[in-house]
Design an enzyme around this catalytic site. Sequence first.
Site, short mmCIF file in Angstrom:
data_model
loop_
_atom_site.label_atom_id
_atom_site.label_comp_id
_atom_site.label_asym_id
_atom_site.label_seq_id
_atom_site.Cartn_x
_atom_site.Cartn_y
_atom_site.Cartn_z
N ASP A 252 -4.46 34.14 8.78
CA ASP A 252 -4.88 32.77 8.44
C ASP A 252 -5.30 32.00 9.70
OD1 ASP A 252 -5.47 30.62 6.81
OD2 ASP A 252 -3.43 29.86 6.74
N GLN B 15 1.79 16.53 7.25
CA GLN B 15 2.27 17.01 5.96
C GLN B 15 1.15 17.73 5.22
OE1 GLN B 15 3.74 13.97 3.32
NE2 GLN B 15 4.39 15.41 1.75
N LYS C 131 9.51 22.51 11.70
CA LYS C 131 8.67 22.81 10.54
C LYS C 131 9.58 22.95 9.33
CE LYS C 131 5.07 25.64 10.49
NZ LYS C 131 4.22 26.88 10.43
#
Length: 343
Positions: free
Chosen positions: A180, A56, A78
Amino acid sequence: VQKDFVESITAQHTLATGKNKGRKAKHASFVEPLPEGEEVTDTTGKKWKLIRQLSQSATELLYEVSRPSSKELNHTLKLGTKDGRIFNEQNFLQRAAKPASVEKWVKQNKLDFLGIPSCVGFGLHTDSYRFLIFPSIGESLQSIIEKENQPLSEEVVLQLAYRILDVLHYIHSNEYVHADISAENVYIKQGQRSQVYLVGYCHAFRYGPGGKHVEYREASRTPHEGTVQFISLDAHKGAAPSRRSDLQSLGYCMLHWHTGLLPWTELTQPQQIATEKQRYMEDVPALLSQCFGRRSVSRAFQTYLTAVMALQYSEQPNYSTLKAGLSDALVQLGASVEEPLNF
């Protein structure tokens, strides 16, 4: 060295999932967990049962899921807020990562594998959630590093970088950048040949819509988006990420995975980190010296970083040359890309 590395990697993880994830949360509300055992229905009508929560963060959760009518698990769901960044990931997967397109690329480029996760289902749940479903792709590199409690060998880092370059070449060819790259977004499925996946496309950006590269404009986007320790200077400045952004981020990750250090490791303010990155972009030998310390600097790292730090904003990287440098270095180490990763 091991103690310093553990503290460093834990700090990176805390920054990524804490303060930095908080900035991401501006674009998406905090995700409330769903109870294990609850069922969701994808757009094709298939039902999926939440077996157990795997992880999480502020903006997303991962669950192990199964089909109620099947004993097969091996799928991951997800979960994010309906209008959060998970929508951006879904859009990327549907537009640029269709299984047929990936398979065609693999054949055309004579690859044995390409580590892009295949989305096998997606949908909305109640009025609040959006979800994506993937076959199981192993364990995150972040988790492996934390268990190993020591920096990764040069051999393993070069193998990882080679496989990630394959994925970046594919998504860049489809007009997108990842934006990212971090250990949290790299997954490894061990077997006869280790399969390395690049996941987490919530920040994926279409840098070349219609074949025309976006212009470089600082402050055109929210600055410092992504995992701040590893994002490119372009992202710090609020410019749209480009192909060089991904390759430079990979370079920062390579250094951190192998040495456990970056010159800005102890900094927490994004602007301070950006200032340090600016300084070392213009002095790659100093960056390497800071990270390697008294150890001899890897020639493969030096070659890679020198090349990617010199890229122009809209320049097309030479992926083959970058991969050849990593492959040649692996051969000198008595290894190869094809071998299983030996952590």
